[in-house]
Motif scaffolding. Structure first.
Motif, mmCIF file in Angstrom:
data_model
loop_
_atom_site.group_PDB
_atom_site.id
_atom_site.type_symbol
_atom_site.label_atom_id
_atom_site.label_comp_id
_atom_site.label_asym_id
_atom_site.label_seq_id
_atom_site.Cartn_x
_atom_site.Cartn_y
_atom_site.Cartn_z
ATOM 1 N N GLU A 1 28.736 102.071 -37.773
ATOM 2 C CA GLU A 1 29.862 102.219 -36.751
ATOM 3 C C GLU A 1 30.918 102.051 -37.402
ATOM 4 O OE1 GLU A 1 31.517 101.776 -32.468
ATOM 5 O OE2 GLU A 1 29.625 101.042 -33.236
ATOM 6 N N GLU A 2 31.440 100.950 -37.594
ATOM 7 C CA GLU A 2 32.884 100.526 -38.110
ATOM 8 C C GLU A 2 33.031 100.994 -39.233
ATOM 9 O OE1 GLU A 2 33.474 95.834 -40.743
ATOM 10 O OE2 GLU A 2 32.481 95.899 -39.141
ATOM 11 N N HIS B 1 23.353 101.305 -40.839
ATOM 12 C CA HIS B 1 23.378 99.316 -40.041
ATOM 13 C C HIS B 1 23.491 99.225 -38.686
ATOM 14 C CE1 HIS B 1 24.174 95.271 -39.904
ATOM 15 N NE2 HIS B 1 23.506 94.454 -40.914
ATOM 16 N N ALA B 2 23.150 98.471 -37.854
ATOM 17 C CA ALA B 2 23.517 98.562 -36.517
ATOM 18 C C ALA B 2 25.272 97.758 -36.318
ATOM 19 C CB ALA B 2 22.811 97.400 -35.868
ATOM 20 N N GLN B 3 25.881 97.633 -37.277
ATOM 21 C CA GLN B 3 26.888 96.649 -36.996
ATOM 22 C C GLN B 3 27.657 97.416 -37.737
ATOM 23 O OE1 GLN B 3 26.398 91.856 -36.910
ATOM 24 N NE2 GLN B 3 28.240 92.208 -35.452
ATOM 25 N N HIS B 4 27.831 97.159 -38.849
ATOM 26 C CA HIS B 4 28.017 97.705 -39.744
ATOM 27 C C HIS B 4 28.340 99.358 -39.950
ATOM 28 C CE1 HIS B 4 28.894 93.793 -40.971
ATOM 29 N NE2 HIS B 4 28.026 93.409 -41.211
ATOM 30 N N SER C 1 26.715 104.881 -32.487
ATOM 31 C CA SER C 1 27.630 105.318 -31.545
ATOM 32 C C SER C 1 28.096 106.490 -31.116
ATOM 33 C CB SER C 1 28.507 103.793 -31.482
ATOM 34 O OG SER C 1 27.483 102.951 -31.194
#
Length: 263
Positions: free
Chosen positions: A201-202, A196-199, A242
């Motif tokens: 990497e998190e 998922h683009a946001q979550h 990332s």
């Protein structure tokens, strides 16, 4: 298991899925085995990411090779090690529970077959194979890389340290609690947790924060499926989220060439 010998190279190879001949070619090209398929990697470390069996024709030959190389490497100061893949667990479940219902309208045996189970593999299993697979770790730290088979969240359910996670898996595999096996297999089959683009990497950073390591290496999901390309075009790991995640599943059973990745 931690490896901290700076002078000794460390290699990682993704899901093999019974592709014995492809595995031999890859290990020979990396100069880890010789023409007689014996270890020639000296004090190098080689980690397999799990999923030796199912989908391909020679899962047991793959297991036998890895088990033999483990002994040969250890004799000369090298290391051959492996993680537990969900397909090892599927095979162990099919062997242990057979036609017992999974609670999801099928049996452990039919579930294994549906996921590429090879009748020849289960017929050729020995107690040594079963014991070896049941003692594989689910997670490891190697040279500041966190190794886990699946890009899935299940590890968080199993503990907050690598030892806790590995102990949880080992206890489960030593007992015949069919419901617990079923739940773990369901969780183990999930994928794409870091995409998922946001979550994504998190979540990867969260795992690294809990278990340690600077990068997270996994197999389980073939790279070409993530990239939407031909498996024949995949010759290197895919680094994403990332730079937090490295996928090393070269898609051998889809006809990919595969690769050996050096850390």
């Amino acid at each position: 298991m931690t490896t901290n010998i700076a002078s000794a190279p460390v290699y990682v190879i993704g899901d093999i899925h019974g592709q014995f001949k492809s595995l031999l070619k890859l290990l020979q090209a990396a100069q880890l085995i010789d023409d007689h398929h014996s270890w020639c990697g000296g004090n190098a470390t080689l980690w397999f990411m799990g999923d030796f069996v199912d989908r391909g024709p020679q899962g047991i030959e793959v297991l036998d090779l890895v088990i033999r190389l483990q002994g040969e490497a250890a004799a000369v100061g090298g290391t051959v090690a492996s993680l537990l893949g969900n397909h090892e667990m599927l095979l162990l479940a099919a062997y242990r529970f057979g036609r017992r219902s999974t609670g999801l309208g099928s049996t452990f045996l039919t579930r294994w077959k549906r996921n590429g189970g090879n009748q020849k593999d289960i017929a050729s299993l020995t107690l040594h194979h079963l014991d070896w697979m049941a003692h594989l770790p689910a997670m490891a730290i190697v040279d500041e890389s966190l190794l886990l088979h699946a890009d899935a969240p299940l590890y968080l359910k199993c503990g907050r340290t690598i030892d806790e996670v590995n102990t949880t898996f080992r206890k489960l595999l030593s007992h015949s609690d069919a419901l617990a096996w079923e739940e773990m297999l369901e969780d183990f089959a999930r994928r794409g947790a870091f995409l998922h683009a946001q979550h994504g990497e998190e979540f990867a950073r969260r795992l690294l924060g809990i278990y340690g390591g600077k990068q997270l290496l996994h197999g389980h999901t073939p790279i070409h499926l993530m990239l939407g390309c031909s498996p024949k075009k995949v010759e290197h790991p895919w680094i994403y989220a990332s730079g937090c995640c490295i996928n090393v599943d070269g898609g051998l059973y889809f006809g990919g060439r595969g690769f050996v990745h050096q850390l």
